[in-house]
Design a protein around this motif. Structure first.
Motif, PDB file in Angstrom:
ATOM      1  N   MET A   3       0.819  -1.211   0.000  1.00 12.45           N
ATOM      2  CA  MET A   3       0.000   0.000   0.000  1.00 12.45           C
ATOM      3  C   MET A   3       0.850   1.258   0.000  1.00 12.45           C
ATOM      4  O   MET A   3       2.047   1.214   0.333  1.00 12.45           O
ATOM      5  CB  MET A   3      -0.928   0.006   1.217  1.00 12.45           C
ATOM      6  N   VAL A  40       2.124   4.815   1.538  1.00 12.49           N
ATOM      7  CA  VAL A  40       2.328   5.290   2.905  1.00 12.49           C
ATOM      8  C   VAL A  40       2.481   6.804   2.895  1.00 12.49           C
ATOM      9  O   VAL A  40       3.374   7.344   2.242  1.00 12.49           O
ATOM     10  CB  VAL A  40       3.574   4.649   3.551  1.00 12.49           C
ATOM     11  N   ALA A  47       0.768   7.172   7.384  1.00 13.57           N
ATOM     12  CA  ALA A  47       1.115   5.823   7.878  1.00 13.57           C
ATOM     13  C   ALA A  47       0.061   5.180   8.770  1.00 13.57           C
ATOM     14  O   ALA A  47       0.326   4.153   9.388  1.00 13.57           O
ATOM     15  CB  ALA A  47       2.473   5.833   8.585  1.00 13.57           C
ATOM     16  N   ILE A  70      -1.142   1.431   6.979  1.00 14.73           N
ATOM     17  CA  ILE A  70      -0.276   0.262   7.162  1.00 14.73           C
ATOM     18  C   ILE A  70      -0.313  -0.192   8.621  1.00 14.73           C
ATOM     19  O   ILE A  70      -0.290  -1.386   8.924  1.00 14.73           O
ATOM     20  CB  ILE A  70       1.171   0.551   6.688  1.00 14.73           C
ATOM     21  N   MET A 102       4.249  -6.791   5.252  1.00 15.89           N
ATOM     22  CA  MET A 102       3.669  -5.490   4.928  1.00 15.89           C
ATOM     23  C   MET A 102       4.688  -4.673   4.138  1.00 15.89           C
ATOM     24  O   MET A 102       5.793  -4.401   4.618  1.00 15.89           O
ATOM     25  CB  MET A 102       3.277  -4.745   6.210  1.00 15.89           C
ATOM     26  N   TRP A 103       4.312  -4.320   2.916  1.00 16.85           N
ATOM     27  CA  TRP A 103       5.166  -3.516   2.054  1.00 16.85           C
ATOM     28  C   TRP A 103       4.512  -2.153   1.852  1.00 16.85           C
ATOM     29  O   TRP A 103       3.393  -2.060   1.331  1.00 16.85           O
ATOM     30  CB  TRP A 103       5.340  -4.187   0.689  1.00 16.85           C
ATOM     31  N   GLY A 104       5.194  -1.105   2.264  1.00 12.44           N
ATOM     32  CA  GLY A 104       4.682   0.245   2.079  1.00 12.44           C
ATOM     33  C   GLY A 104       5.596   1.051   1.178  1.00 12.44           C
ATOM     34  O   GLY A 104       6.820   0.871   1.193  1.00 12.44           O
ATOM     35  N   GLN A 151       6.423   5.065  -0.119  1.00 10.69           N
ATOM     36  CA  GLN A 151       6.260   6.507  -0.045  1.00 10.69           C
ATOM     37  C   GLN A 151       6.663   7.135  -1.370  1.00 10.69           C
ATOM     38  O   GLN A 151       7.363   6.514  -2.178  1.00 10.69           O
ATOM     39  CB  GLN A 151       7.121   7.075   1.085  1.00 10.69           C
ATOM     40  N   ALA A 165       4.188   2.387  11.910  1.00  9.38           N
ATOM     41  CA  ALA A 165       4.457   1.877  10.565  1.00  9.38           C
ATOM     42  C   ALA A 165       5.766   1.087  10.541  1.00  9.38           C
ATOM     43  O   ALA A 165       5.853   0.014   9.932  1.00  9.38           O
ATOM     44  CB  ALA A 165       4.519   3.028   9.565  1.00  9.38           C
ATOM     45  N   GLN A 167       6.358  -2.855   9.682  1.00  8.90           N
ATOM     46  CA  GLN A 167       7.359  -3.304   8.709  1.00  8.90           C
ATOM     47  C   GLN A 167       8.326  -4.318   9.329  1.00  8.90           C
ATOM     48  O   GLN A 167       8.572  -5.382   8.768  1.00  8.90           O
ATOM     49  CB  GLN A 167       8.129  -2.095   8.182  1.00  8.90           C
ATOM     50  N   ILE A 185       9.604  -0.779   3.736  1.00  7.17           N
ATOM     51  CA  ILE A 185       9.068   0.525   3.357  1.00  7.17           C
ATOM     52  C   ILE A 185      10.105   1.175   2.455  1.00  7.17           C
ATOM     53  O   ILE A 185      11.252   1.354   2.842  1.00  7.17           O
ATOM     54  CB  ILE A 185       8.762   1.409   4.575  1.00  7.17           C
ATOM     55  N   GLY A 205       1.738   1.794  -4.434  1.00  8.75           N
ATOM     56  CA  GLY A 205       1.980   0.382  -4.151  1.00  8.75           C
ATOM     57  C   GLY A 205       2.274  -0.418  -5.404  1.00  8.75           C
ATOM     58  O   GLY A 205       3.220  -1.229  -5.442  1.00  8.75           O
TER      59      GLY A 205
END
Length: 363
Positions: A196, A198, A201, A204, A226-228, A230, A264, A268, A275, A305
């Motif tokens: 998603m 970020v 935050a 997430i 969890m992959w964020g 920015q 966040a 991660q 992230i 994402g």
């Protein structure tokens, strides 16, 4: 009143009741909590055939743009406003890059409260600004960035009788975690990776909380990484320092000091995820691709994402054969300039069958 068929049984599909009523036992509400809802949640999980082939994985899109105000913010706002109503609040305030202001204004209006929103001057998509105005918000454009708006909103809530409904409000996170429940309920398992954008935050943070709660209750055995992602011009978590003047075309994630920064990072680290950042060029490429290939129209920020997954594949750092869910956070109609700016001139023709067929390419 229930509808019955000829055999005296209830008929018709289940009508979604909104995230509080659907997931009440998972949320901090009581019988005394007035439920302020626009029937948010229940958003589609769409299989992405093109991206699955492109990325060598089973890719699903959690399309949050179909929420009532067009973004995932509604999940948290139904909780925040409901709890504010329980406490007797007459007004609510938020800082916003756009989507939060639209959601807060809609739900506050539904609850009979006065919505006050602070937005960075000249740094908000017109579609989102229009939503806040349409719902009757007291709109203050602040000469500063989102972080300045949030600081001012916090100070106002601490010194005056107004409830703050930004994601620093823990009830926002509680509402947003329901999206993770929906993913598991649909797939009958958790994905291997959840991806998603970020910005502040909160999302997430909320998804990770939801997945952990479902696992603790035995609803699922596995937890996703969890992959964020920015925007490169607004990537304080990636750079591990506050970005004082964040710049990116992805207005919804143009934030230099995320309110849920620590949470966040915990998501991660706890999920063994990552992230990272993507450029505006990468974001716009993914934004156009998902509309052209999957039929899903999202705002540019929502494409971070997908852009991140493409980047990881190009870096040969994307595993294969995984189940990947990508949250696309907001509706494309909120920020249409990036489509219109790249569109050619419209084709004008007379009322002529052969001319129309020729232009279309029909023989």
């Amino acid at each position: 009143m229930s509808i019955t068929n000829l055999f005296g049984k209830k008929s018709g599909a289940h009508q979604w009741q909104g995230v509080i009523n659907e997931y009440r036992k998972w949320l901090p509400v009581t019988e005394q909590t007035p439920v302020i809802t626009l029937r948010e949640g229940g958003t589609p999980l769409v299989h992405a055939e093109y991206f699955s082939k492109l990325l060598g994985n089973e890719v699903w899109l959690k399309v949050e743009g179909v929420n009532p105000t067009g973004s995932f913010k509604d999940r948290g706002m139904t909780m925040a406003i409901s709890k504010a109503a329980e406490d007797g609040a007459k007004a609510v305030i938020c800082a916003s890059t756009g989507n939060t202001s639209a959601s807060a204004a809609a739900y506050a209006t539904k609850a009979g409260m006065k919505p006050v929103v602070l937005v960075p001057q000249g740094k908000i998509a017109m579609g989102k600004l229009a939503q806040a105005i349409a719902h009757g918000a007291v709109l203050l454009q602040v000469k500063g960035n989102f972080d300045d708006c949030l600081t001012l909103a916090k100070e106002l809530s601490e010194n005056y009788p107004v409830s703050l409904v930004n994601s620093v409000n823990p009830f926002r996170i509680e509402g947003q975690k329901t999206a993770a429940f929906e993913v598991v309920d649909m797939l009958k398992t958790a994905p291997d990776i959840h991806v998603m954008p970020v910005g502040n935050a909160g999302n997430i943070t909320a998804y990770w909380k939801g997945y952990q709660e479902y696992k603790a209750a035995g609803m699922v055995r596995n937890l996703p990484m969890m992959w964020g992602f920015q925007a490169a011009g607004a990537a304080p978590i990636v750079k591990n320092k506050i970005v004082k003047n964040p710049e990116t075309i992805a207005t919804a994630i143009r934030i230099g000091n995320p309110a849920s920064w620590d949470q966040a990072v915990a998501a991660q680290v706890g999920s063994k995820g990552l992230i990272d950042s993507v450029t505006d060029k990468e974001i716009l490429s993914a934004y156009r691709l998902v509309a052209a290939k999957e039929g899903v129209f999202i705002e540019p920020s929502s494409a971070a994402g997908l852009a991140g997954l493409i980047k990881k594949k190009e870096q040969r750092k994307l595993p294969k054969g995984q189940v990947i869910v990508v949250t696309v956070t907001g509706n494309g109609l909120k920020d249409v300039q990036w489509v219109l700016n790249s569109a050619g001139k419209p084709i004008v023709i007379p009322v002529d069958l052969k001319r129309a067929a020729k232009v279309i390419g029909l023989k």
